[in-house]
Write a protein that holds these residues in place. Structure first.
Motif, short mmCIF file in Angstrom:
data_model
loop_
_atom_site.label_atom_id
_atom_site.label_comp_id
_atom_site.label_asym_id
_atom_site.label_seq_id
_atom_site.Cartn_x
_atom_site.Cartn_y
_atom_site.Cartn_z
N VAL A 136 51.78 108.60 109.53
CA VAL A 136 51.48 108.94 108.14
C VAL A 136 51.47 107.65 107.32
O VAL A 136 52.43 106.88 107.35
CB VAL A 136 52.53 109.91 107.55
N VAL A 137 50.37 107.42 106.61
CA VAL A 137 50.23 106.24 105.75
C VAL A 137 50.49 106.66 104.31
O VAL A 137 49.82 107.56 103.79
CB VAL A 137 48.83 105.61 105.88
N LEU A 138 51.46 105.99 103.68
CA LEU A 138 51.78 106.26 102.28
C LEU A 138 51.51 104.99 101.47
O LEU A 138 52.25 104.02 101.55
CB LEU A 138 53.27 106.62 102.13
N ASP A 139 50.44 105.00 100.72
CA ASP A 139 50.11 103.85 99.86
C ASP A 139 49.69 104.37 98.49
O ASP A 139 48.52 104.25 98.10
CB ASP A 139 49.00 103.00 100.50
N PRO A 140 50.65 104.93 97.74
CA PRO A 140 50.30 105.55 96.46
C PRO A 140 50.10 104.52 95.36
O PRO A 140 50.59 103.39 95.46
CB PRO A 140 51.54 106.40 96.16
N PRO A 141 49.39 104.89 94.29
CA PRO A 141 49.35 104.03 93.11
C PRO A 141 50.74 103.99 92.48
O PRO A 141 51.57 104.88 92.71
CB PRO A 141 48.34 104.72 92.20
N SER A 142 51.01 102.97 91.68
CA SER A 142 52.33 102.88 91.04
C SER A 142 52.59 104.07 90.13
O SER A 142 53.73 104.52 90.00
CB SER A 142 52.42 101.58 90.22
N PHE A 143 51.52 104.58 89.52
CA PHE A 143 51.66 105.74 88.65
C PHE A 143 50.41 106.60 88.78
O PHE A 143 49.30 106.07 88.84
CB PHE A 143 51.84 105.31 87.19
N ALA A 144 50.60 107.90 88.89
CA ALA A 144 49.45 108.81 89.01
C ALA A 144 49.78 110.13 88.32
O ALA A 144 50.93 110.57 88.30
CB ALA A 144 49.11 109.04 90.47
N ARG A 145 48.74 110.75 87.77
CA ARG A 145 48.93 112.05 87.11
C ARG A 145 47.79 112.97 87.52
O ARG A 145 46.62 112.61 87.48
CB ARG A 145 48.95 111.88 85.60
N SER A 146 48.15 114.18 87.93
CA SER A 146 47.17 115.22 88.19
C SER A 146 47.51 116.41 87.30
O SER A 146 48.41 116.34 86.46
CB SER A 146 47.21 115.63 89.67
N LYS A 147 46.82 117.52 87.48
CA LYS A 147 47.07 118.68 86.63
C LYS A 147 48.49 119.22 86.81
O LYS A 147 49.11 119.70 85.86
CB LYS A 147 46.05 119.78 86.95
N LYS A 148 49.01 119.12 88.03
CA LYS A 148 50.32 119.70 88.31
C LYS A 148 51.44 118.67 88.43
O LYS A 148 52.60 119.02 88.27
CB LYS A 148 50.26 120.51 89.61
N TYR A 149 51.09 117.42 88.75
CA TYR A 149 52.12 116.45 89.09
C TYR A 149 51.97 115.15 88.31
O TYR A 149 50.86 114.73 87.99
CB TYR A 149 52.09 116.13 90.59
N THR A 150 53.11 114.53 88.05
CA THR A 150 53.15 113.16 87.57
C THR A 150 53.98 112.38 88.57
O THR A 150 55.11 112.78 88.89
CB THR A 150 53.77 113.06 86.17
N PHE A 151 53.43 111.30 89.09
CA PHE A 151 54.10 110.53 90.13
C PHE A 151 54.31 109.10 89.70
O PHE A 151 53.39 108.45 89.19
CB PHE A 151 53.28 110.55 91.43
N SER A 152 55.53 108.60 89.89
CA SER A 152 55.86 107.21 89.64
C SER A 152 56.61 106.68 90.85
O SER A 152 57.61 107.28 91.28
CB SER A 152 56.72 107.08 88.38
N THR A 153 56.15 105.57 91.41
CA THR A 153 56.83 105.03 92.59
C THR A 153 58.27 104.66 92.28
O THR A 153 59.15 104.77 93.13
CB THR A 153 56.10 103.79 93.14
N ALA A 154 58.53 104.21 91.05
CA ALA A 154 59.88 103.79 90.69
C ALA A 154 60.86 104.96 90.67
O ALA A 154 62.07 104.75 90.80
CB ALA A 154 59.86 103.10 89.33
N LYS A 155 60.37 106.19 90.51
CA LYS A 155 61.26 107.35 90.44
C LYS A 155 61.08 108.33 91.59
O LYS A 155 62.03 108.97 92.03
CB LYS A 155 61.03 108.10 89.12
N ASP A 156 59.86 108.45 92.08
CA ASP A 156 59.53 109.57 92.97
C ASP A 156 59.28 109.20 94.43
O ASP A 156 58.91 110.07 95.23
CB ASP A 156 58.28 110.29 92.41
N TYR A 157 59.46 107.93 94.79
CA TYR A 157 59.16 107.55 96.18
C TYR A 157 60.08 108.26 97.19
O TYR A 157 59.62 108.66 98.27
CB TYR A 157 59.21 106.04 96.37
N PRO A 158 61.39 108.44 96.90
CA PRO A 158 62.23 109.17 97.87
C PRO A 158 61.69 110.57 98.18
O PRO A 158 61.70 111.00 99.34
CB PRO A 158 63.59 109.24 97.16
#
Length: 398
Positions: free
Chosen positions: A298-320
């Motif tokens: 599994v390759v995990l290379d997310p943007p530092s911050f991303a937002r979709s209709k259902k989710y907001t993702f931040s590597t600094a908070k949500d990587y675990p």
């Protein structure tokens, strides 16, 4: 001649600046009211007006500019830019001689002596990225130097700074013979289609070159590889060429489908034999769990911050939590390639995110290898915070 002003810095910042710290932090400046026009040359002085360093004013993230020299008598002029850029190109001589790789970085900001400026080479085409109005005001020096010391097909540019709160659509072409995009570049013998005149991206992230090579050479043969936040599918291409039996590429952007098909096609890979999903990665994790899907890699290379209709993702908070999702669909003894380009935390901190994800999942792992920016993305070893890329390749043991 460019205007020069004196800027006082506080006592806490002086030691770091004298040691070679290149970024002029906003909180270091005592008299910010003198900073009016970006591109102004600034002399950093202490409270006794004693010279410390010289740089330029240009707002970029948490900084107000970059140190360029610690010699008060050195002019920031055409010869200065020529010396820095020529030295950087000379350091990349081995890259120019490598026929298997025709795209790489030839100037990496503060690592090569001029913060806020990067120059990438794409098989004869140059992409110049400007990170502040301050450095952009000196473009005549940079383009003049490139005209003098390089043979190129064309120059393109990207302004990666806010222009008075407005994004202005512009042609990225600067000079030369315009390219017929996409052009095909090589990376360790693989082909990638790139477009230098199509918005902020180019279809390939050059800083992940070594990671793609590791995936291809060490971790793909006979495996089912899941590539999340897949962008144009470059990791998937590497996996297939490394002998993967199947790849699944997942990205929310609609254009990722056509772009991934394109990258497979320029490598003579049957894209119909691969799985390409245009959907939210977090929704895909749920889908995979519901259907009992498991992956070897599994390759995990997310943007530092991303937002979709259902989710907001931040590597600094949500990587675990992202690690936990990956663990749930990774086979025992499978591989997770965890990566981030977030410069706000260290490799040590990143490893704590990984450890927490495994602890919360009740799983165990071992680190197989770790890496950061490739050689052409030159950084100062004394200041690892500017080496933003953090990659940990690990094996799920349980």
């Amino acid at each position: 001649m460019t205007k020069t002003i004196d800027v006082q810095v506080n006592a806490q910042s002086i030691a770091a600046l004298k040691k070679g710290y290149p970024l002029i932090l906003r909180e270091a400046v005592i008299n910010p009211e003198v900073l009016r026009e970006e591109g102004t040359i600034i002399r950093l002085v202490d409270k006794f007006r004693k010279f410390i360093a010289k740089g330029y004013y240009g707002n970029q993230n948490k900084g107000i500019g970059w140190v360029l020299t610690r010699d008060d008598n050195e002019e920031i002029d055409f010869p200065f830019f020529e010396a820095k850029i020529a030295a950087a190109i000379e350091r990349r001589e081995s890259f120019f001689e490598d026929e298997r790789t025709t795209a790489f970085r030839i100037f990496n900001g503060e690592g090569d002596g001029i913060g806020g400026l990067t120059i990438d080479y794409f098989d004869g085409y140059l992409m110049v990225s400007w990170y502040s109005e301050g450095i952009y005001s000196m473009k005549h020096h940079v383009y003049g130097v490139l005209d003098k010391i390089m043979d190129y097909k064309a120059i393109y540019e990207k302004k990666r700074f806010d222009t008075k709160g407005q994004y202005i659509e512009q042609d990225d072409f600067v000079k030369g013979e315009p390219g017929d995009f996409p052009i095909i570049i090589k990376e360790n013998g693989m082909n990638f289609a790139v477009d230098l005149n199509d918005g902020a991206m180019t279809n390939i992230f050059l800083d992940q070159r070594d990671v793609r090579k590791a995936l291809r050479v060490k971790y793909s043969e006979g495996k089912h590889v899941l590539n999340t936040f897949s962008y144009t599918g470059a990791f998937s291409v590497a996996a297939v060429l490394g002998g993967a039996r199947e790849t699944t590429s997942v990205d929310l952007a609609k254009r990722s489908l056509a772009k991934t098909i394109e990258q497979f096609s320029v490598n003579a890979i049957d894209y119909e034999a691969q799985n390409i999903q245009v959907m939210d990665v977090f929704e895909y994790f749920k889908y995979a769990k519901r259907h009992g899907l498991k992956f070897d890699v599994v390759v995990l290379d997310p943007p530092s911050f991303a937002r979709s209709k259902k989710y907001t993702f931040s590597t600094a908070k949500d990587y675990p939590a992202l690690i936990m999702d990956a663990i749930s669909i990774t086979e025992k003894n499978g591989i997770i390639i965890a990566s981030t380009n977030n410069a706000s935390f260290s490799m040590k901190k990143f490893k704590t995110f990984i450890a927490k994800g495994f602890e919360d999942a009740g799983s165990r792992y071992k680190i197989l290898e770790e890496s950061s920016l490739p050689k052409d993305f030159r950084t100062n070893r004394d200041f690892p915070e500017f080496n933003y890329l953090k990659v940990v390749i690990l094996q799920k043991l349980k």
